[in-house]
Write an enzyme that holds these catalytic residues in place. Structure first.
Site, mmCIF file in Angstrom:
data_model
loop_
_atom_site.group_PDB
_atom_site.id
_atom_site.type_symbol
_atom_site.label_atom_id
_atom_site.label_comp_id
_atom_site.label_asym_id
_atom_site.label_seq_id
_atom_site.Cartn_x
_atom_site.Cartn_y
_atom_site.Cartn_z
ATOM 1 C CB VAL A 275 -0.089 9.634 -0.145
ATOM 2 C CG1 VAL A 275 -0.553 11.012 0.287
ATOM 3 C CG2 VAL A 275 1.016 10.301 1.443
ATOM 4 C CD GLU B 224 -10.701 -3.763 1.016
ATOM 5 O OE1 GLU B 224 -11.381 -4.486 1.328
ATOM 6 O OE2 GLU B 224 -10.023 -2.790 0.992
ATOM 7 C CE LYS C 192 -5.123 6.901 1.024
ATOM 8 N NZ LYS C 192 -6.161 6.341 -0.292
ATOM 9 N N GLY D 267 -15.891 -4.654 -6.488
ATOM 10 C CA GLY D 267 -14.308 -4.600 -5.919
ATOM 11 C C GLY D 267 -13.713 -3.288 -5.662
ATOM 12 C CE LYS E 296 -3.409 4.528 2.229
ATOM 13 N NZ LYS E 296 -3.718 3.170 2.138
ATOM 14 N NE ARG F 27 -1.129 -12.476 9.213
ATOM 15 C CZ ARG F 27 -2.184 -11.833 9.089
ATOM 16 N NH1 ARG F 27 -3.447 -12.274 9.516
ATOM 17 N NH2 ARG F 27 -2.425 -11.251 8.378
ATOM 18 C CG ASP G 178 -7.509 5.144 2.292
ATOM 19 O OD1 ASP G 178 -6.822 4.704 2.695
ATOM 20 O OD2 ASP G 178 -7.794 6.060 1.664
#
Lengths: 443, 443
Positions: B139, B197, B212, B194, B112, B51, B208
């Site tokens: 995955v 998120e 997968k 960390g 994914k 970007r 998520d």
């Protein structure tokens, strides 16, 4: 993937119709359509060879061309690949593999002894003749560890491999853990249950694991296989008392196959390959591997540690691996045997295993008389091995006619110093039996 | 493997220069020689797109052709493949993938969400144009599970997959186990460290893992991906008290992704796909998976259960998987995206999840007043769910302002009946908070 003309069937010759060979045939029959969809072409057995044609294997041999001598498959017209499941380090298996490759015909084999001993020569022959030799089944049977290293981890430098590579030994050690029984009884039971052979030497003395380790290390590190360089120690000397004592200290005992590379600036990397019983802390990924299971932990510099685990033997599992190699060939995916062309495989320089430091578990059976502990302690001091804890008489892990069992845990010390301490004690009248030393691995 | 002429370099365009894209570039740089030896040719980045060109990524962009718009990579002359790490289910990522494939140019992606939603259409486009789309990184990142299913287990019919597919959720659940803290505090800590998120929804609500799982199930079972058919429940409602109670009963709680096929004579197989927190007995292979790790257990009919485990996220691990796909393409190994040509992928018929039987762990927060237990018991009886044990007040797992926490373990019952029992209690004044139900898996 658009194929203007669908390729014809992929035609196999199979040498060896024992449980593995017949397992391959059964798998190919049962999953013929599935495999055709996945491979993009039909896979067909067209010729077979075995020692005895008349033996009843529950399969109809008339479907295929019969070769009385396996070597005939090397030259038989119309074959796309040969599957070698005859077995044996040399002899007919090696003759067939060499002849087939020389004829430019790919070979799939489950023969770990042959690959550990002759894999490099076979890889050279294969390349010189534009053929391929694949041996996924040789290491952990249907648990696809070679493929994981060669394909899945292809973007990684791998500097360390640890594994439980012999299901029989692992079955015995975990059974001893559960039952509290000694090695001999547990082996007998394993033999009755079919987990151990009548002659268990190759399994319990570490040779089978050493074959697999030499292959794994070569493929992972880009070296020529160095089977002779594997330091091997089996599990016969482990007692129920050792397992109990290890458990009290928070460890389990496993026959660990380990290979790593010592890299150093301006000099070739040095390879350490070792199969020996070790104490594993509870949080080590291999500590929980139970029963006749195989597992490999490979340390990738990008992927991190990858653990793969599954059955490491058995005719069905082995057939699964052989068929995976066959499908790769049918798809035209012929890769170098050890991940890179054989010209790129350098001879392994051996690392100095004596310099390797670890904490050790030592077990002594000593005479019940004064001064024994002082003698032990002095031998350790002289060899510069410092004792972290000594489980003394009062808490002794066992006692029998031979003497009192004493367990010692050392601080970190070079293997050489530990050997030296034990050597110094070897002829002492205080020592009733040869001592046992096992390294303690870190998690 | 003898190559009369060594092929030229394999030239890549990379769309997306976030941590994953730059990770791929770093890996390709660092292991350039190793990869050349393994792939049989040099792998080179020749064009990139992102970007914002001016952002400092610690890499020199002048080495490569710059494309302001990722879609330009689809048509840029001289590329052998495009790596899509832009992200997003649709939009620029999908546009690029479609355009590249239509131009006959292979695509490697870590996306994914895009593959779960559009994987079948992309596979069709790929095949129609003789290109390939590969997505190992989608995955479990660098833990090569797709490859294990597609290659290592190619000779197997796989009817069941179980996995821990979200590292963030697993990190949180295992941290709750250790600390005894509740979800919200543990999530906060995971965010600080960390592992989660700022917006954790996709991870902790199961989306998520569902992405997968849909990909895994399609590839393992030969079906079109059916992301919409995944039943999803996240981990937000799990309390420290549940984890403690499960532990007392001998279980650990994990967010388990499970897919299996109900096969039946004369009818299409029916697919169950489910992501939800479950109680796992201590000897279940997934019970010990700790921290931000991913693991998949695939049941092969010949290979038996194969477990593969490793990091499931992170830029380095993801780069490892992307490079594995790139190397496969560089070697000319272009396989169908979902193991068989897309024409062979049948739409999944969904299984009736309500009919599935399991034992259940139920947790109620109830008002502290007489008759509550009788009401619970009656609702269960009416729904034909029989109670195996009920941890009552005296042994209650916790107590707060809202009421008394009661845990129930049921005998085997269909999911539908359990739902019915809970529905019956929903509006009862005895129930202070919505109850939680988790199936208890078998080892």
């Amino acid at each position: 993937m658009t194929e203007p003309t669908r390729p014809g069937p992929f035609r196999l010759g199979i040498a060896g119709l024992g449980t593995v060979g017949t397992g391959v045939i059964r798998l190919l029959d049962e999953h013929a359509d599935l495999l055709e969809a996945r491979a993009g072409r039909r896979i067909e057995v067209v010729a077979v060879s075995a020692r005895d044609r008349s033996r009843d294997r529950g399969i109809d041999l008339d479907r295929w061309t019969w070769c009385a001598n396996p070597a005939e498959l090397a030259g038989l017209a119309g074959l796309d690949a040969v599957v070698e499941v005859v077995g044996g380090t040399d002899g007919p298996a090696l003759d067939l593999a060499q002849a087939a490759l020389k004829a430019g015909r790919p070979v799939v084999t489950a023969n770990k002894a042959m690959i550990a001993a002759h894999g490099f020569a076979l890889a050279e022959t294969a390349e010189a003749n534009g053929a391929a030799i694949l041996f996924e089944a040789a290491v952990c049977a249907g648990t696809p560890i070679l493929q994981t290293l060669r394909e899945g981890m292809v973007g990684n430098r791998v500097d360390r491999i640890e594994g439980i590579l012999n299901g029989t030994s692992n079955y015995i050690l975990s059974a001893m853990e559960r039952s509290g029984e000694d090695f001999a009884e547990t082996l007998g039971e394993a033999q009755r249950l079919g987990y151990a052979e009548a002659d268990p030497a190759l399994d319990v003395d570490g040779g089978d694991a050493a074959h697999k380790l030499a292959i794994l290390a070569a493929l992972a590190f880009g070296l020529r296989p160095d089977f002779a360089g594997v330091e091997v120690e089996g599990i016969r000397d482990i007692r129920a008392a050792d397992i109990l004592q290890a458990e009290r200290l928070g460890y389990s005992i496993r026959l660990v196959a380990m290979a790593d590379l010592e890299r150093q600036e301006g000099a070739p990397a040095r390879l350490l390959q070792r199969v020996r019983p070790c104490l594993l802390p509870a949080d080590h990924p291999l500590a929980d591997i139970d029963g006749p299971t195989n597992a490999v932990l490979a340390q990738g510099d990008y992927a991190g540690p990858i653990l793969i685990q599954g059955a490491g033997a058995g005719s069905e599992s082995t057939a699964s691996a052989i068929v995976a190699d066959i499908v790769a060939l049918a798809r035209g995916e012929a890769r170098p045997a050890f991940a890179v062309p054989s010209a790129g495989l350098v001879p392994a320089e051996r690392a100095d295993s004596g310099a390797r430091e670890a904490r050790y578990y030592l077990r002594f059976v000593v005479a019940d008389r004064p001064g024994v502990l002082a003698e032990l302690a002095a031998a350790m001091r002289d060899a510069r091995v410092s004792i972290q804890s000594l489980i003394q008489e009062g808490e002794s892990v066992g006692e029998d006619e031979a003497g009192i069992t004493i367990a010692v845990v050392t601080h970190k010390a070079p293997a050489r110093n530990v050997r030296e301490a034990l050597a110094q004690l070897k002829d002492s009248p205080s020592i009733a039996e040869p001592p046992l030393a096992m390294p303690i691995m870190m998690s």
